[in-house]
Write an enzyme that holds these catalytic residues in place. Structure first.
Site, PDB file in Angstrom:
ATOM      1  N   ASN A 135       0.772  -1.137  -0.181  1.00 50.52           N
ATOM      2  CA  ASN A 135      -0.082  -0.173  -0.033  1.00 50.52           C
ATOM      3  C   ASN A 135       0.861   1.401  -0.033  1.00 50.52           C
ATOM      4  O   ASN A 135       0.323   2.389   0.359  1.00 50.52           O
ATOM      5  CB  ASN A 135      -0.866  -0.095   1.181  1.00 50.52           C
ATOM      6  CG  ASN A 135      -0.129   0.051   2.396  1.00 50.52           C
ATOM      7  OD1 ASN A 135       1.038   0.226   2.718  1.00 50.52           O
ATOM      8  ND2 ASN A 135      -1.141   0.142   3.744  1.00 50.52           N
ATOM      9  N   HIS A 137       3.246   1.859   1.853  1.00 54.14           N
ATOM     10  CA  HIS A 137       3.898   2.370   3.094  1.00 54.14           C
ATOM     11  C   HIS A 137       5.459   2.079   3.458  1.00 54.14           C
ATOM     12  O   HIS A 137       6.008   1.499   2.698  1.00 54.14           O
ATOM     13  CB  HIS A 137       3.069   1.569   4.258  1.00 54.14           C
ATOM     14  CG  HIS A 137       3.895  -0.035   4.715  1.00 54.14           C
ATOM     15  ND1 HIS A 137       2.823  -0.772   5.022  1.00 54.14           N
ATOM     16  CD2 HIS A 137       5.075  -0.504   4.644  1.00 54.14           C
ATOM     17  CE1 HIS A 137       3.521  -2.120   5.052  1.00 54.14           C
ATOM     18  NE2 HIS A 137       4.926  -1.928   4.864  1.00 54.14           N
ATOM     19  N   GLU A 142       1.742   4.343   7.451  1.00 52.18           N
ATOM     20  CA  GLU A 142       0.603   3.845   6.658  1.00 52.18           C
ATOM     21  C   GLU A 142      -0.173   5.179   5.787  1.00 52.18           C
ATOM     22  O   GLU A 142       0.204   6.214   6.119  1.00 52.18           O
ATOM     23  CB  GLU A 142      -0.465   3.051   7.510  1.00 52.18           C
ATOM     24  CG  GLU A 142       0.034   1.990   8.465  1.00 52.18           C
ATOM     25  CD  GLU A 142       0.402   0.889   7.483  1.00 52.18           C
ATOM     26  OE1 GLU A 142       0.311   0.615   6.345  1.00 52.18           O
ATOM     27  OE2 GLU A 142       0.652  -0.283   8.172  1.00 52.18           O
TER      28      GLU A 142
END
Ligand code: F6R
Length: 243
Positions: A135, A137, A142
């Site tokens: 994602n 990160h 995050e």
């Protein structure tokens, strides 16, 4: 961002080792920012092999790690401290008192974050090694993490818990919280080396390199770093439009 594409993860580890070795050879008391996860394991194996074969010394080197699970003791085999000793630190001539990581057992989280930020200011990193999450990160930052954040405690997303569960017996064993350097700490390193292996990272790599710089994709901040090198294998680089 300088992009280097390699055939596979072995060639990627060779290339990453070249970059790391140049830093270590160039400054005997360099400060290395290190990462855990599966991606840097080949690089660490090469550093250990080189130390054994060529005597490259880490006696005056210092290391600072990106992140640590909250609640795990340094002796817990799942802790990042343990990972670092197992994969690198116990196999080179580094002084373990010069190797730093957040204290996962700290009871006062705020104080621990302050301590780590002060440490990072005292020890400017010559290089910061990173992996990237599916994602986007970096460390445990995050999507949605403000770019100006320093060391903080995060609650892991379901996506990251699922991805990290491969290192644990079962998913429910994965700690839910962790200490992590923030994007700002990462950007403060003189040089950044980010590694990506596998087609599951291809979307994140493309967004990091070619997408807009946005807090929704934490790694995209690296476009603004003056000395950032991405080494990606063909799978992770497969969605880049310019190769
Ligand atoms: C590790 C870390 C993480 C990993 C990332 C990729 O200290 O902070 O951001 O770099 O999750 O993990 P791997 O390499 O296992 O794919």
């Amino acid at each position: 961002m300088k992009v280097i594409i390699t055939k596979d993860k072995e060639a990627l580890a060779d290339k990453a080792f070249e970059v790391m070795k140049a830093v270590v050879d160039g400054k005997k008391d360099a400060v290395l920012g290190l990462a855990t996860g599966s991606t840097p394991i080949g690089l660490y194996a090469r550093m250990v092999a080189d130390h054994r074969k060529n005597g490259t010394s880490y006696r005056e080197i210092k290391t600072v790690n990106l992140d640590e699970y909250a609640g795990l003791r340094p002796t817990d085999p799942q802790s990042y401290r343990y990972f670092m000793r197992d994969n690198l630190l116990d196999h080179i001539d580094i002084d373990l008192t010069n190797t730093y990581i957040e204290d996962g057992t700290a009871t006062d989280a705020e104080k621990e974050c302050e301590r780590y930020n002060a440490l990072l200011r005292r020890l400017p990193r010559d290089i910061q090694l990173l992996g990237i999450g599916e994602n986007g990160h970096i460390a445990f930052n995050e999507p949605g993490t403000p770019f100006d954040m320093e060391t903080h405690v995060v609650t892991l997303t379901e996506n990251t818990i699922a991805a990290n569960s491969r290192f644990f017996e079962k998913e429910s064993d994965v700690p839910r919280r962790a200490f992590t350097m923030g994007p700002k700490n990462i950007m403060d390193a003189k040089k950044v080396l980010i590694l990506a292996v596998g087609t599951n990272k291809a979307d994140a790599v493309r967004a990091m390199v070619e997408g807009e710089v946005t807090e929704s994709l934490p790694a995209s901040i690296l476009q603004k770093h003056p000395d950032c090198i991405l080494i990606a294998d063909e799978g992770a680089a497969s969605k880049l439009s310019k190769k």
